[in-house]
Write a protein that holds these residues in place. Structure first.
Motif, mmCIF file in Angstrom:
data_model
loop_
_atom_site.group_PDB
_atom_site.id
_atom_site.type_symbol
_atom_site.label_atom_id
_atom_site.label_comp_id
_atom_site.label_asym_id
_atom_site.label_seq_id
_atom_site.Cartn_x
_atom_site.Cartn_y
_atom_site.Cartn_z
ATOM 1 N N ALA A 9 0.841 -1.215 0.000
ATOM 2 C CA ALA A 9 0.000 0.000 0.000
ATOM 3 C C ALA A 9 0.871 1.258 0.000
ATOM 4 O O ALA A 9 0.555 2.237 -0.689
ATOM 5 C CB ALA A 9 -0.929 -0.015 1.216
ATOM 6 N N THR A 13 1.257 4.194 -2.814
ATOM 7 C CA THR A 13 1.135 5.605 -2.450
ATOM 8 C C THR A 13 2.290 6.414 -3.033
ATOM 9 O O THR A 13 2.077 7.484 -3.613
ATOM 10 C CB THR A 13 1.108 5.756 -0.910
ATOM 11 O OG1 THR A 13 -0.003 5.024 -0.405
ATOM 12 C CG2 THR A 13 1.016 7.198 -0.494
ATOM 13 N N GLU A 41 -5.222 6.594 -0.892
ATOM 14 C CA GLU A 41 -4.977 5.189 -0.555
ATOM 15 C C GLU A 41 -5.762 4.760 0.677
ATOM 16 O O GLU A 41 -6.256 3.647 0.752
ATOM 17 C CB GLU A 41 -3.477 4.972 -0.332
ATOM 18 C CG GLU A 41 -3.072 3.562 0.068
ATOM 19 C CD GLU A 41 -3.287 2.520 -1.039
ATOM 20 O OE1 GLU A 41 -3.181 2.880 -2.218
ATOM 21 O OE2 GLU A 41 -3.587 1.353 -0.692
ATOM 22 N N ARG A 42 -5.843 5.675 1.664
ATOM 23 C CA ARG A 42 -6.537 5.335 2.915
ATOM 24 C C ARG A 42 -7.142 6.599 3.508
ATOM 25 O O ARG A 42 -6.631 7.696 3.286
ATOM 26 C CB ARG A 42 -5.567 4.700 3.910
ATOM 27 C CG ARG A 42 -4.294 5.524 4.121
ATOM 28 C CD ARG A 42 -3.663 5.308 5.436
ATOM 29 N NE ARG A 42 -4.230 6.217 6.427
ATOM 30 C CZ ARG A 42 -3.821 6.263 7.687
ATOM 31 N NH1 ARG A 42 -2.898 5.446 8.107
ATOM 32 N NH2 ARG A 42 -4.331 7.119 8.532
ATOM 33 N N CYS A 143 1.652 2.679 5.384
ATOM 34 C CA CYS A 143 1.026 3.996 5.193
ATOM 35 C C CYS A 143 1.075 4.842 6.465
ATOM 36 O O CYS A 143 1.221 6.061 6.392
ATOM 37 C CB CYS A 143 -0.408 3.819 4.696
ATOM 38 S SG CYS A 143 -0.485 3.290 2.979
#
Lengths: 181, 74
Positions: A9, A13, A41-42, A143
């Motif tokens: 992840a 990013t 992404e989040r 992340c």
């Protein structure tokens, strides 16, 4: 500095941030594109990706429109290429992140049709992310580690944008500290 | 999403700036396609020489541009 030191992840990013920086015609990868890519992404409490994009004043990407003027359908070309190769241009396998051997403060992200040098803020973000991962005993920076890097220096664009959006920096820090404890 | 015809009509193709920007976009697209197809060729076991021959460039050029990326894939 290598992309494979980041979790999948976090890799996505960083790659996405490189794409955003290149599309904005920025020659450097800074904390602004990294923050926007992370928010895509989040979820970031109090800082949705569209709001960050508006704060960063990201110019519209025109390649699709420009290629249409010379008879090229970008989406169709990409679809055929992805079908033929089973690889997407944003696939982190096609990207690399390297520190210059002769100029150790210079970190370059390269990928298909993209080459961006990290500015001071971007470099610090990646270095702090890797430091946070080591400190937490994780093999890969994730992340949350990138978020740590983006919050580490209050003078950087990422923190200025979050302040302008009234994001609760204390809450973001608390989440990171809770995880580190 | 607008159709390709609508996109083409939206831009003034008589404008040299638009034409030049379209050429730059075409270069970016060509670079992107090259990276995808080189990656695919390496995954299928093609040598750097065979890839260079297909692209019409020197082996050293294609190796310098793509090799480190391909090594990391392994």
């Amino acid at each position: 500095m290598r992309l494979d030191r980041f979790s999948p992840a976090a890799r996505r990013t960083v790659v996405r941030a490189g794409v955003l920086a290149a599309r904005s015609r920025h020659t450097a990868l800074g904390t602004g594109p990294l923050l926007l890519a992370l928010a895509e992404e989040r979820p970031l409490p109090g800082a949705a990706a569209p709001a960050i994009r508006a704060e960063l004043d990201v110019p519209p990407w025109r390649d699709r429109e420009l290629l249409a003027t010379i008879g090229i359908d970008l989406d169709e070309v990409r679809r055929r290429a992805v079908d033929a190769t089973s690889t997407h241009p944003d696939d982190p396998a096609l990207w690399r992140l390297e520190r210059s051997r002769l100029r150790p403060l210079r970190i370059v992200l390269t990928g298909p049709a993209t080459r961006v040098v990290c500015d001071e803020g971007g470099r610090k973000t990646l270095e702090v992310a890797l430091w946070a991962a080591r400190r937490g005993g994780r093999a890969f920076a994730d992340c949350d580690d990138l978020l740590w890097g983006l919050l580490a220096d209050g003078s950087q664009e990422s923190v200025r944008v979050l302040r302008r959006l009234d994001a609760d920096l204390g809450r973001l820090w608390a989440g990171l500290r809770e995880r580190a404890a | 999403m607008p159709t390709m015809t609508e996109l083409a009509a939206a831009a003034d193709s008589d404008d040299p700036g638009t034409g030049l920007a379209a050429v730059a976009a075409l270069r970016r697209l060509a670079d992107e396609l090259e990276a995808l197809h080189v990656h695919n060729a390496r995954a299928r076991g093609w040598s750097w020489q065979a890839i260079a021959d297909a692209l019409g460039v020197r082996r050293q050029s294609v190796h310098k541009k793509h090799a480190r990326r391909s090594v990391r894939e392994k």
